[in-house]
Write a protein that holds these residues in place. Structure first.
Motif, mmCIF file in Angstrom:
data_model
loop_
_atom_site.group_PDB
_atom_site.id
_atom_site.type_symbol
_atom_site.label_atom_id
_atom_site.label_comp_id
_atom_site.label_asym_id
_atom_site.label_seq_id
_atom_site.Cartn_x
_atom_site.Cartn_y
_atom_site.Cartn_z
ATOM 1 N N THR A 89 0.825 -1.203 0.000
ATOM 2 C CA THR A 89 0.000 0.000 0.000
ATOM 3 C C THR A 89 0.860 1.255 0.000
ATOM 4 O O THR A 89 2.035 1.205 0.389
ATOM 5 C CB THR A 89 -0.923 0.008 1.242
ATOM 6 O OG1 THR A 89 -1.692 1.218 1.271
ATOM 7 C CG2 THR A 89 -0.112 -0.103 2.526
ATOM 8 N N ALA A 90 0.261 2.353 -0.416
ATOM 9 C CA ALA A 90 0.952 3.638 -0.394
ATOM 10 C C ALA A 90 0.716 4.377 0.912
ATOM 11 O O ALA A 90 1.254 5.475 1.112
ATOM 12 C CB ALA A 90 0.476 4.496 -1.573
ATOM 13 N N TYR A 91 -0.055 3.790 1.828
ATOM 14 C CA TYR A 91 -0.436 4.474 3.071
ATOM 15 C C TYR A 91 0.164 3.754 4.275
ATOM 16 O O TYR A 91 0.030 2.549 4.407
ATOM 17 C CB TYR A 91 -1.964 4.520 3.199
ATOM 18 C CG TYR A 91 -2.641 5.170 2.013
ATOM 19 C CD1 TYR A 91 -2.870 6.537 1.971
ATOM 20 C CD2 TYR A 91 -3.048 4.393 0.925
ATOM 21 C CE1 TYR A 91 -3.484 7.123 0.877
ATOM 22 C CE2 TYR A 91 -3.660 4.973 -0.181
ATOM 23 C CZ TYR A 91 -3.872 6.341 -0.198
ATOM 24 O OH TYR A 91 -4.471 6.920 -1.277
ATOM 25 N N ASP A 92 0.785 4.524 5.171
ATOM 26 C CA ASP A 92 1.432 3.899 6.322
ATOM 27 C C ASP A 92 0.549 3.850 7.559
ATOM 28 O O ASP A 92 0.887 3.221 8.545
ATOM 29 C CB ASP A 92 2.753 4.607 6.661
ATOM 30 C CG ASP A 92 2.557 6.069 7.034
ATOM 31 O OD1 ASP A 92 1.396 6.547 7.063
ATOM 32 O OD2 ASP A 92 3.571 6.757 7.281
ATOM 33 N N GLN A 93 -0.634 4.510 7.522
ATOM 34 C CA GLN A 93 -1.432 4.632 8.747
ATOM 35 C C GLN A 93 -2.223 3.377 9.092
ATOM 36 O O GLN A 93 -2.868 3.308 10.133
ATOM 37 C CB GLN A 93 -2.399 5.830 8.662
ATOM 38 C CG GLN A 93 -3.470 5.728 7.592
ATOM 39 C CD GLN A 93 -3.073 6.440 6.318
ATOM 40 O OE1 GLN A 93 -1.928 6.360 5.903
ATOM 41 N NE2 GLN A 93 -4.023 7.142 5.703
ATOM 42 N N TYR A 94 -2.181 2.344 8.215
ATOM 43 C CA TYR A 94 -2.966 1.150 8.478
ATOM 44 C C TYR A 94 -2.112 -0.020 8.974
ATOM 45 O O TYR A 94 -2.595 -1.148 9.056
ATOM 46 C CB TYR A 94 -3.709 0.716 7.210
ATOM 47 C CG TYR A 94 -4.653 1.762 6.678
ATOM 48 C CD1 TYR A 94 -5.879 2.000 7.294
ATOM 49 C CD2 TYR A 94 -4.318 2.534 5.566
ATOM 50 C CE1 TYR A 94 -6.748 2.969 6.819
ATOM 51 C CE2 TYR A 94 -5.176 3.502 5.076
ATOM 52 C CZ TYR A 94 -6.385 3.723 5.710
ATOM 53 O OH TYR A 94 -7.241 4.679 5.231
ATOM 54 N N ALA A 95 -0.857 0.260 9.306
ATOM 55 C CA ALA A 95 0.047 -0.838 9.684
ATOM 56 C C ALA A 95 -0.461 -1.592 10.904
ATOM 57 O O ALA A 95 -0.463 -2.828 10.934
ATOM 58 C CB ALA A 95 1.450 -0.296 9.929
ATOM 59 N N LEU A 96 -0.901 -0.873 11.939
ATOM 60 C CA LEU A 96 -1.384 -1.540 13.157
ATOM 61 C C LEU A 96 -2.594 -2.404 12.853
ATOM 62 O O LEU A 96 -2.675 -3.561 13.281
ATOM 63 C CB LEU A 96 -1.734 -0.495 14.223
ATOM 64 C CG LEU A 96 -2.285 -1.048 15.547
ATOM 65 C CD1 LEU A 96 -1.289 -1.998 16.181
ATOM 66 C CD2 LEU A 96 -2.624 0.087 16.505
ATOM 67 N N GLN A 97 -3.540 -1.878 12.077
ATOM 68 C CA GLN A 97 -4.725 -2.655 11.722
ATOM 69 C C GLN A 97 -4.345 -3.891 10.913
ATOM 70 O O GLN A 97 -4.941 -4.958 11.065
ATOM 71 C CB GLN A 97 -5.693 -1.787 10.919
ATOM 72 C CG GLN A 97 -7.047 -2.440 10.658
ATOM 73 C CD GLN A 97 -8.011 -1.510 9.937
ATOM 74 O OE1 GLN A 97 -7.713 -0.330 9.725
ATOM 75 N NE2 GLN A 97 -9.157 -2.022 9.562
ATOM 76 N N ALA A 98 -3.315 -3.753 10.068
ATOM 77 C CA ALA A 98 -2.875 -4.886 9.253
ATOM 78 C C ALA A 98 -2.371 -6.021 10.127
ATOM 79 O O ALA A 98 -2.700 -7.191 9.899
ATOM 80 C CB ALA A 98 -1.781 -4.439 8.286
#
Length: 244
Positions: free
Chosen positions: A79-88
């Motif tokens: 992904t191009a977005y880093d803000q979803y790492a925890l949810q991932a």
């Protein structure tokens, strides 16, 4: 290992396919542009690993995973977005790669899969005897660090994945135990405990309210909280099991 590339960007899929050519153990068996196409490909191709984008037309990568029935393939998010790492990582992703994906990071992600693939190909061990199903009135021992509890299953309102462990909700306590939801589900009474989605199992006796939610899903409120969103497939099962 067989890989499926899921991304609405043709350029992103092409670049990732090119990078994966450097890894002889990986075979790209298909590509999908969105969640609906991915579900068909997963059912038909049975890939070992998904390289999954998050933002796609229609449904996100997270919504795709929540809709899958049965064991899901291993997942590496791209992904191009880093803000979803925890949810991932809350959905047990093996890795989280930011675009543009580098060969070094890709190699590190694939290194996490190799031991799992090797274990899957090893001779099957003798199955351990199945543990008995626990009734709601049974008491269970819960230990989190130096703290211990002896709690009735009837008093536990929610089991929820948290990283590689499971959080147990009872009274005001939220201890973590080193068990997967699959391990717990195998021992819990299905008439009392319901798998709401890939991350949560709820105690039906603690349901305080049910409301329609997005895309024909349900939202369940538990006494003393929290609210739980039921996945699309499990919403249908919930209606079927509990309707007259």
């Amino acid at each position: 290992m067989n890989a499926l590339l899921i991304d609405d960007s043709r350029l992103a899929r092409t670049e990732l396919r090119h990078l994966l050519r450097a890894f002889s153990e990986v075979t790209v068996v298909g590509e999908a542009r969105h969640a609906a196409e991915a579900r068909q490909q997963i059912a038909a191709l049975r890939p070992d690993v998904l390289f999954l984008d998050i933002h796609m037309p229609g449904e996100t990568g997270f919504e795709l995973l929540a809709s899958l029935e049965g064991p899901a393939p291993r997942v590496i998010f791209t992904t191009a977005y880093d803000q979803y790492a925890l949810q991932a990582f809350e959905v047990n992703a093996l890795d989280y790669l930011l675009k543009p994906v580098s060969e070094t990071r890709l190699a590190a992600a694939l290194a996490k899969i190799r031991p799992l693939a090797a274990a899957a190909g090893a001779p099957a061990a003798e199955p351990e005897p199945a543990l008995p199903t626990l009734a709601a009135h049974d008491q269970v021992f819960v230990k989190d660090g130096e703290r211990c509890w002896f709690v009735r299953l009837a008093d536990i309102r929610l089991f929820e994945i948290s990283g590689s462990a499971t959080r147990v909700y009872f009274e005001q306590h939220r201890p973590l135990i080193p068990r997967s939801l699959q391990q717990l589900e195998a021992r819990l009474d299905p008439k009392v405990f319901f798998r709401a989605n890939r991350q949560q199992i709820i105690n039906l006796h603690w349901v305080a309210g049910i409301a329609p939610w997005f895309s024909n899903t349900l939202k369940i409120s538990l006494r003393e909280g929290p609210d739980v969103e039921v996945s699309r497939s499990q919403s249908g099962l919930f209606r079927e099991l509990l309707s007259l």
